[in-house]
Design an enzyme around this catalytic site. Structure first.
Site, PDB file in Angstrom:
ATOM      1  N   GLU A 128       0.855  -1.182   0.000  1.00  0.00           N
ATOM      2  CA  GLU A 128       0.000   0.000   0.000  1.00  0.00           C
ATOM      3  C   GLU A 128       0.895   1.238   0.000  1.00  0.00           C
ATOM      4  O   GLU A 128       1.856   1.276   0.761  1.00  0.00           O
ATOM      5  CB  GLU A 128      -0.922   0.035   1.228  1.00  0.00           C
ATOM      6  CG  GLU A 128      -1.916   1.191   1.126  1.00  0.00           C
ATOM      7  CD  GLU A 128      -2.949   1.208   2.270  1.00  0.00           C
ATOM      8  OE1 GLU A 128      -2.824   0.418   3.213  1.00  0.00           O
ATOM      9  OE2 GLU A 128      -3.860   2.015   2.179  1.00  0.00           O
ATOM     10  N   ALA A 261       1.534  -0.134  10.883  1.00  0.00           N
ATOM     11  CA  ALA A 261       1.255  -1.526  10.550  1.00  0.00           C
ATOM     12  C   ALA A 261       0.450  -1.572   9.257  1.00  0.00           C
ATOM     13  O   ALA A 261      -0.027  -0.540   8.785  1.00  0.00           O
ATOM     14  CB  ALA A 261       0.466  -2.201  11.665  1.00  0.00           C
ATOM     15  N   MET A 262       0.315  -2.782   8.697  1.00  0.00           N
ATOM     16  CA  MET A 262      -0.352  -2.923   7.413  1.00  0.00           C
ATOM     17  C   MET A 262      -1.227  -4.165   7.386  1.00  0.00           C
ATOM     18  O   MET A 262      -0.810  -5.247   7.782  1.00  0.00           O
ATOM     19  CB  MET A 262       0.712  -2.981   6.300  1.00  0.00           C
ATOM     20  CG  MET A 262       0.142  -3.152   4.914  1.00  0.00           C
ATOM     21  SD  MET A 262      -0.891  -1.735   4.441  1.00  0.00           S
ATOM     22  CE  MET A 262      -2.062  -2.568   3.372  1.00  0.00           C
ATOM     23  N   GLU A 263      -2.444  -3.984   6.875  1.00  0.00           N
ATOM     24  CA  GLU A 263      -3.505  -4.990   6.994  1.00  0.00           C
ATOM     25  C   GLU A 263      -3.526  -6.047   5.886  1.00  0.00           C
ATOM     26  O   GLU A 263      -4.589  -6.621   5.611  1.00  0.00           O
ATOM     27  CB  GLU A 263      -4.858  -4.262   6.999  1.00  0.00           C
ATOM     28  CG  GLU A 263      -5.276  -3.618   5.657  1.00  0.00           C
ATOM     29  CD  GLU A 263      -4.952  -2.144   5.520  1.00  0.00           C
ATOM     30  OE1 GLU A 263      -4.028  -1.671   6.214  1.00  0.00           O
ATOM     31  OE2 GLU A 263      -5.610  -1.462   4.709  1.00  0.00           O
ATOM     32  N   ASN A 264      -2.387  -6.365   5.259  1.00  0.00           N
ATOM     33  CA  ASN A 264      -2.376  -7.378   4.198  1.00  0.00           C
ATOM     34  C   ASN A 264      -3.233  -8.585   4.567  1.00  0.00           C
ATOM     35  O   ASN A 264      -3.171  -9.078   5.681  1.00  0.00           O
ATOM     36  CB  ASN A 264      -0.946  -7.862   3.968  1.00  0.00           C
ATOM     37  CG  ASN A 264       0.038  -6.728   3.943  1.00  0.00           C
ATOM     38  OD1 ASN A 264      -0.069  -5.845   3.107  1.00  0.00           O
ATOM     39  ND2 ASN A 264       0.958  -6.710   4.889  1.00  0.00           N
ATOM     40  N   HIS A 296      -7.025  -2.387  14.956  1.00  0.00           N
ATOM     41  CA  HIS A 296      -7.203  -1.635  13.713  1.00  0.00           C
ATOM     42  C   HIS A 296      -6.905  -2.516  12.497  1.00  0.00           C
ATOM     43  O   HIS A 296      -7.726  -2.618  11.574  1.00  0.00           O
ATOM     44  CB  HIS A 296      -6.284  -0.408  13.731  1.00  0.00           C
ATOM     45  CG  HIS A 296      -6.348   0.431  12.504  1.00  0.00           C
ATOM     46  ND1 HIS A 296      -7.145   1.548  12.411  1.00  0.00           N
ATOM     47  CD2 HIS A 296      -5.741   0.325  11.297  1.00  0.00           C
ATOM     48  CE1 HIS A 296      -7.010   2.093  11.214  1.00  0.00           C
ATOM     49  NE2 HIS A 296      -6.164   1.363  10.515  1.00  0.00           N
ATOM     50  N   GLU A 297      -5.759  -3.155  12.496  1.00  0.00           N
ATOM     51  CA  GLU A 297      -5.388  -3.961  11.323  1.00  0.00           C
ATOM     52  C   GLU A 297      -6.321  -5.162  11.186  1.00  0.00           C
ATOM     53  O   GLU A 297      -6.707  -5.528  10.080  1.00  0.00           O
ATOM     54  CB  GLU A 297      -3.928  -4.425  11.404  1.00  0.00           C
ATOM     55  CG  GLU A 297      -2.908  -3.308  11.611  1.00  0.00           C
ATOM     56  CD  GLU A 297      -3.049  -2.133  10.668  1.00  0.00           C
ATOM     57  OE1 GLU A 297      -3.515  -2.308   9.530  1.00  0.00           O
ATOM     58  OE2 GLU A 297      -2.698  -1.000  11.072  1.00  0.00           O
ATOM     59  N   HIS A 300      -9.585  -4.160   9.633  1.00  0.00           N
ATOM     60  CA  HIS A 300      -9.494  -3.934   8.185  1.00  0.00           C
ATOM     61  C   HIS A 300      -9.917  -5.167   7.384  1.00  0.00           C
ATOM     62  O   HIS A 300     -10.250  -5.051   6.217  1.00  0.00           O
ATOM     63  CB  HIS A 300      -8.063  -3.574   7.781  1.00  0.00           C
ATOM     64  CG  HIS A 300      -7.762  -2.102   7.760  1.00  0.00           C
ATOM     65  ND1 HIS A 300      -8.602  -1.177   7.180  1.00  0.00           N
ATOM     66  CD2 HIS A 300      -6.686  -1.393   8.197  1.00  0.00           C
ATOM     67  CE1 HIS A 300      -8.054   0.037   7.281  1.00  0.00           C
ATOM     68  NE2 HIS A 300      -6.901  -0.072   7.906  1.00  0.00           N
ATOM     69  N   GLU A 319     -10.115   3.823   5.988  1.00  0.00           N
ATOM     70  CA  GLU A 319      -9.336   4.286   7.141  1.00  0.00           C
ATOM     71  C   GLU A 319     -10.197   5.003   8.184  1.00  0.00           C
ATOM     72  O   GLU A 319     -10.073   4.750   9.374  1.00  0.00           O
ATOM     73  CB  GLU A 319      -8.158   5.163   6.691  1.00  0.00           C
ATOM     74  CG  GLU A 319      -7.109   4.411   5.860  1.00  0.00           C
ATOM     75  CD  GLU A 319      -6.523   3.192   6.563  1.00  0.00           C
ATOM     76  OE1 GLU A 319      -6.737   3.021   7.780  1.00  0.00           O
ATOM     77  OE2 GLU A 319      -5.866   2.381   5.871  1.00  0.00           O
TER      78      GLU A 319
HETATM   79  N1  TRP Z   1      -3.196   0.874   5.677  1.00  0.00           N
HETATM   80  C1  TRP Z   1      -2.287   1.012   6.785  1.00  0.00           C
HETATM   81  C2  TRP Z   1      -3.151   1.215   8.020  1.00  0.00           C
HETATM   82  O1  TRP Z   1      -3.830   2.159   8.165  1.00  0.00           O
HETATM   83  C3  TRP Z   1      -1.371   2.158   6.704  1.00  0.00           C
HETATM   84  C4  TRP Z   1      -0.428   2.272   5.579  1.00  0.00           C
HETATM   85  C5  TRP Z   1      -0.596   2.905   4.424  1.00  0.00           C
HETATM   86  C6  TRP Z   1       0.912   1.885   5.572  1.00  0.00           C
HETATM   87  N2  TRP Z   1       0.555   2.965   3.701  1.00  0.00           N
HETATM   88  C7  TRP Z   1       1.481   2.345   4.388  1.00  0.00           C
HETATM   89  C8  TRP Z   1       1.668   1.191   6.472  1.00  0.00           C
HETATM   90  C9  TRP Z   1       2.830   2.168   4.119  1.00  0.00           C
HETATM   91  C10 TRP Z   1       2.996   1.004   6.198  1.00  0.00           C
HETATM   92  C11 TRP Z   1       3.574   1.504   5.046  1.00  0.00           C
HETATM   93  O2  TRP Z   1      -3.231   0.417   8.866  1.00  0.00           O
HETATM   94 ZN    ZN Z   2      -5.754   1.541   8.566  1.00  0.00          ZN
END
Ligand code: TRP
Ligand code: ZN
Length: 857
Positions: A128, A261-264, A296-297, A300, A319
């Protein structure tokens, strides 16, 4: 590399994709400097649109070969440009076809931390918003969704991707994610990792394997994150009726990460600081943040993944909603009142600051140059406030009905804000066309109030007004839900909380049949993200602080007293206000209050909040005068209440083994607030004793903080370093506290010295933020040093970081977004620093956009 005229993308230019993807197969042959990625992608024409070219995004990748339906394409047919390649419609089959390609990428050389990169020997991805195009050629846009199958080949013990594990052997593993997803949710992780595991059974009986993957040695710091994950899963079932949908849920902790963090899908990747926690190494605040980000993650998975965004302009769709959901979760797990106050503090500190400066933009922006620059407080936090307002307007039941309809109607979709609002309209019968302005108009509305009292009738008249923002000179009236309660003069509530719906520029609301002129409690629970300009006298504020039944407004009344006292100290050289200090004394003495609430009431408005307030009142803020006023008032409070503070310090001790629960954390917060005042009286004696005997990081860090601020922190800094030098996350705290607490006169020198420390690894985003970010954002008196040296220092480091990690660097440029508030000299210095960044030969697109907008706005 410099793009002479970076082009903006506009919401109004959205076109659906000409080609859709039915399936993606990827094979990764991992190698630090030369990873091979083989892709096999099943395309089909989008029946909803006319035939068109197929655009494949691709950046910083080397195309080795490609084929259509296994017929190799010659060099002539394959002419990638800097950002991808176009396959013209007339050279493509009429119907579905398969694209195969092999590309080479360089994870070890990827310092931007977007795409596939390496963090201390471990492979990891961040896609993302547009990182997938750095992995292979693909229509890298969220409205193209497909199931992914992934094979990873590498001589590493742990090989992870999205979805469910299919099969694995020595040096390889295969994964399949059955849920169609956009490329930004793709993830791969490979390395020498250890798992802390558990199981979860969903409401309908599906068994889910839960794993948190960390570096060997960190296993004993995962228990809290794992517990938070299980509570999040249960909560989403109970409150939103949402179950998890795969056999496994993996979380990985990485040390080099651009954000939180990232919600993959099925494979959340976390900045290790938001996973790893033990009582010895993490503070109460860290525990609370971990709980919130894990939630949060996880949330998502439904709001973001199962229902994603049609395009990046719709970012707040996932978001804003997911922040709102994690705020509700924390409110349920802890104290809802305290959580609301914390959230509003954050909103005002970050979002109001943004909304009232050159970077102001709507919750749904209409154009961007670099989308990474729009992961902002406005999209996230104001986006959440907008949903809170919707919920207040339609009520609990209406909200639940709308959300049920949203999940029903849009599961599997890439949706828009129009879709989102339509489910509320359809579920509740409400017309939301005016409400929609919250998504399109930037700026913080000002709400002015006048009162009238006449023979038993009390009338409140509100007038709303939103100042101009970049590109938006005039604003139309918005729907503002105003929660109001009325108290009679002896402190009883005569009108309980009532929601007034303001829709006009000016509007009156009447309350009849009152025996005496009431005292109003307006904007209870902070029912709308606006600035209430009403300035009641301090007697009324003290009355509300003592009697309001709404905890938020009770706190707000105390806050207003403190702010007023501080502003008068700054502007008129007033002495510390005794009425405020007496009111604070009564709060301290009220043992019925939640200690966490009292701790918040004892916290004075921060320097940036005061600078905002002064600027708003037409006064040019002087950061040094603000710093001095806060110091003087704090010392006066300590002197006036020494006995009570000592009593609180003793009474709030939490004996026994450490527990991160809200009750214990609240008591510790109040105890540390007391310690911080007491340190002003004893020069650090008590803090020194606490530091030496600390039973957990919350106590240790709070004592260290006090000692530093008392100018007595040298020995503690040495000891803390000796003890924690091998622990990256704790060492970050050591750097941060020193940069944030240095006195105005020493801050630049202290920060510069920290950057020369052998442990200042500026290539690690957490460490960079711990020093440069802490100085620029947490030490305004130092950053705004009249010499301009603070600006110079930050600009130098942003220039350096921009060459390596544009996303992280550009985010921090917002330290300069407040230039318009300050005196002419500071304005000139701040603008010169920004200009110097812009003069960089290889300026990134991210930084170009940020500095340009800050300077122009
Ligand atoms: N989608 C992630 C969240 O809100 C945030 C996010 C967007 C992100 N771009 C990113 C995290 C780049 C890490 C690196 O939880
Ligand atoms: Zn988020």
């Amino acid at each position: 590399m410099r793009d002479p005229a970076p082009t903006a993308v506009h919401l109004s230019d959205y076109r659906p994709p000409a080609w859709l993807v039915d399936a993606v197969h990827l094979t990764f042959r991992l190698d630090p400097g030369a990873t091979r990625v083989l892709s096999r992608i099943a395309f089909r024409p989008n029946p909803a649109v006319p035939r068109g070219d197929l655009r494949l995004d691709g950046e910083q990748i080397r195309l080795i070969s490609a084929a259509i339906d296994d017929a190799p394409l010659g060099d002539a047919a394959l002419a990638p440009d800097e950002t991808g390649l176009t396959l013209p419609a007339d050279q493509l089959p009429d119907g579905p076809f398969t694209w195969t390609a092999e590309v080479e990428i360089d994870p070890a050389g990827n310092t931007a931390l977007e795409g596939l990169y390496m963090s201390r020997g471990m492979y990891c991805t961040q896609c993302e918003a547009q990182g997938f195009r750095r992995i292979t050629y693909y229509p890298d846009r969220p409205d193209v969704m497909a199931p992914f199958s992934v094979r990873i080949e590498a001589a590493l013990p742990v090989l992870l991707s999205n979805g469910n594990p299919v099969d694995s052997g020595d040096g390889w593993a295969e994964w399949h994610d059955p849920w169609p997803k956009p490329s930004y949710l793709f993830a791969l992780v490979a390395g020498d990792l250890a798992a802390v595991s558990d199981r979860f059974t969903t409401a309908s009986g599906r068994g889910v394997a839960l794993n948190i993957w960390v570096r060997p040695g960190d296993e004993d710091r995962c228990a809290y994150a794992l517990d938070a994950l299980k509570r999040s899963m249960r909560w989403d079932e109970k409150v939103y009726g949402r179950e998890y949908d795969l056999d496994v849920f993996n979380i990985v902790a990485v040390d080099d990460f651009n954000m939180g963090a990232m919600e993959n899908k099925g494979l959340n990747v976390f900045n290790s600081k938001f996973v790893l926690a033990s009582p010895e190494t993490a503070t109460d605040q860290d525990f609370e943040r971990i709980e919130g980000i894990i939630a949060h993650e996880y949330f998502h998975n439904w709001t973001g993944n199962r229902i994603t965004c049609r395009d990046w302009f719709q970012l707040c769709l996932k978001e804003g909603l997911t922040v709102f959901r994690d705020q509700e979760f924390t409110g349920d797990m802890r104290s809802a009142a305290v959580k609301r106050i914390d959230d509003v503090l954050m909103l005002r500190a970050r979002q109001f600051r943004e909304d009232n400066g050159p970077l102001a933009h709507p919750v749904r922006p209409e154009s961007y140059v670099e989308i990474n620059n729009f992961y902002t407080a406005t999209v996230y936090e104001k986006g959440a406030e907008v949903i809170g307002m919707l919920k207040r307007l339609v009520g609990e039941d209406g909200y639940r009905a709308a959300l049920d309809l949203y999940f029903d109607r849009h599961d599997g979709d890439a949706a828009t804000i129009e879709d989102w609002l339509r489910v509320f309209e359809d579920a509740t019968g409400r017309d939301l066309s005016q409400f929609k302005r919250w998504y399109s108009q930037a700026g913080t509305p000002r709400l002015h109030v006048t009162e009238a009292w006449e023979s038993g009738t009390y009338t409140l008249t509100f007038r709303q007004e939103t100042p101009p923002t970049p590109g938006q000179p005039a604003k139309a009236p918005q729907v503002i839900p105003i929660a109001v309660g009325l108290l009679n003069p002896n402190g009883h509530e005569v009108v309980p909380t009532t929601l007034l719906e303001m829709t006009e520029a000016e509007q009156s609301f009447r309350f009849d049949g009152l025996a005496a002129r009431p005292i109003p409690s307006i904007l209870r629970g902070f029912s709308a993200p606006v600035i209430l300009t009403r300035q009641p006298d301090n007697a009324e504020r003290a009355f509300l602080l003592a009697h309001d039944t709404d905890p938020f407004n009770r706190w707000e009344a105390g806050r207003a007293l403190a702010k007023d006292a501080l502003m008068r100290m700054v502007t008129d050289g007033a002495a510390p206000d005794t009425a405020f200090m007496e009111a604070l004394g009564r709060v301290m003495a009220d043992t019925d209050l939640d200690p966490a609430f009292t701790a918040l009431a004892l916290r004075l408005p921060g320097p940036d909040d005061l600078a905002q307030g002064l600027y708003e009142a037409g006064v040019t803020p002087d950061p040094l005068a603000i710093h001095a006023a806060r110091e003087t008032l704090s010392t006066a409070i300590a002197g006036a209440h020494a006995g009570r503070l000592e009593e609180l310090y003793r009474a709030m001790d939490v004996p026994g083994p450490y527990s991160p629960d809200a009750g214990a954390a609240g008591r510790r917060a109040l105890r540390q607030a007391a310690l911080s005042y007491l340190t002003r009286l004893d020069g650090g004696r008590l803090a020194g004793a606490q530091f030496a005997a600390a039973r957990n990081m919350t106590e240790e860090l709070a004592a260290f903080d006090c000692l530093l601020r008392a100018g007595a922190g040298a020995a503690a800094a040495a000891r803390f370093y000796d003890r924690w030098q091998a622990d990256r996350l704790v060492l970050d705290k050591w750097f941060t506290l020193q940069a944030a607490n240095a006195t105005p006169a020493e801050a630049v020198a202290v920060t510069r010295r920290l950057t020369e420390h052998p442990d200042f690894d500026w290539t690690n985003p957490n460490r960079f933020r711990a020093v440069i970010g802490a100085f620029a954002m947490m030490n305004p008196a130092g950053f705004h040093d009249p010499s301009g040296a603070g600006y110079e220092l930050v600009a130098d480091w942003l220039i350096r970081l921009d060459g390596r990690n544009p996303q992280a660097a550009a985010r921090m440029a917002s330290a300069f977004e407040t230039w318009h508030r300050y005196d002419a000299d500071r304005q000139a210095q701040m603008r010169a620093a920004l200009q110097r960044i812009r003069d960089r030969a290889e300026l990134s697109r991210d930084m170009d956009e940020m500095t340009g907008r800050i300077l122009e706005g």
